[in-house]
Motif scaffolding. Sequence first.
Motif, PDB file in Angstrom:
ATOM      1  N   PRO A  45     -26.510  28.829  12.929  1.00 31.75           N
ATOM      2  CA  PRO A  45     -25.122  27.148  12.198  1.00 31.75           C
ATOM      3  C   PRO A  45     -25.698  28.188  10.629  1.00 31.75           C
ATOM      4  N   GLN A  64     -18.421  31.371  21.737  1.00 32.57           N
ATOM      5  CA  GLN A  64     -18.797  29.921  20.971  1.00 32.57           C
ATOM      6  C   GLN A  64     -18.439  29.920  19.557  1.00 32.57           C
ATOM      7  N   GLY A  65     -18.400  28.683  19.093  1.00 30.84           N
ATOM      8  CA  GLY A  65     -18.595  29.481  17.477  1.00 30.84           C
ATOM      9  C   GLY A  65     -17.252  29.235  16.485  1.00 30.84           C
ATOM     10  N   ASN A  97     -21.969  32.583  10.522  1.00 32.62           N
ATOM     11  CA  ASN A  97     -21.813  31.323  11.393  1.00 32.62           C
ATOM     12  C   ASN A  97     -21.432  30.687  10.334  1.00 32.62           C
ATOM     13  N   GLY A  99     -19.901  27.493  11.202  1.00 32.28           N
ATOM     14  CA  GLY A  99     -19.932  25.684  12.296  1.00 32.28           C
ATOM     15  C   GLY A  99     -21.003  25.013  12.382  1.00 32.28           C
ATOM     16  N   ARG A 101     -22.758  24.547  15.095  1.00 37.27           N
ATOM     17  CA  ARG A 101     -23.393  24.991  16.245  1.00 37.27           C
ATOM     18  C   ARG A 101     -23.862  26.748  16.411  1.00 37.27           C
ATOM     19  N   ASP A 102     -24.187  27.091  17.571  1.00 35.76           N
ATOM     20  CA  ASP A 102     -24.704  28.674  17.701  1.00 35.76           C
ATOM     21  C   ASP A 102     -23.315  29.096  17.153  1.00 35.76           C
ATOM     22  N   LEU A 103     -23.445  30.199  16.592  1.00 32.13           N
ATOM     23  CA  LEU A 103     -22.119  31.743  17.375  1.00 32.13           C
ATOM     24  C   LEU A 103     -22.834  32.126  18.250  1.00 32.13           C
TER      25      LEU A 103
END
Length: 122
Positions: A45, A64-65, A97, A99, A101-103
């Motif tokens: 993030p 994800q992300g 990123n 967001g 949380r992890d991308l």
Amino acid sequence: MIGGMLIRSGKHGQEFHTRERVSVTELLNDPAVPAVSLARCRVQPGVTTELHRLDVAEWYVLEQGEGLMEVGGGEPFAVGPGDVVAIPAGTSQRITNTGDRDLVLQCVCLPRFTEEAYTPLE
């Protein structure tokens, strides 16, 4: 195996951090398969990857992300799960990123990625 071959990269399954500010797990990157490589990449993030270009074509498949993608100096655009970004060889790129949380994305390179194909632009 009949009609197939088992290939294991030396780094297979081991995550490592790159100068690009990305954690990478190579899933397929072997001279025995020169046409393609596949890696799982993770951007933390708030991190923007290093502006760079590759001498190979690359496809990002977002898992994800959420983030902002920059390709070829154009306007950044939002990306998220299910998006696929095609990056032609020789084109500048980076991703941020945005967001909390992890991308996570899969990176497919055609032909396969090698260190020599990477050019930093910062």
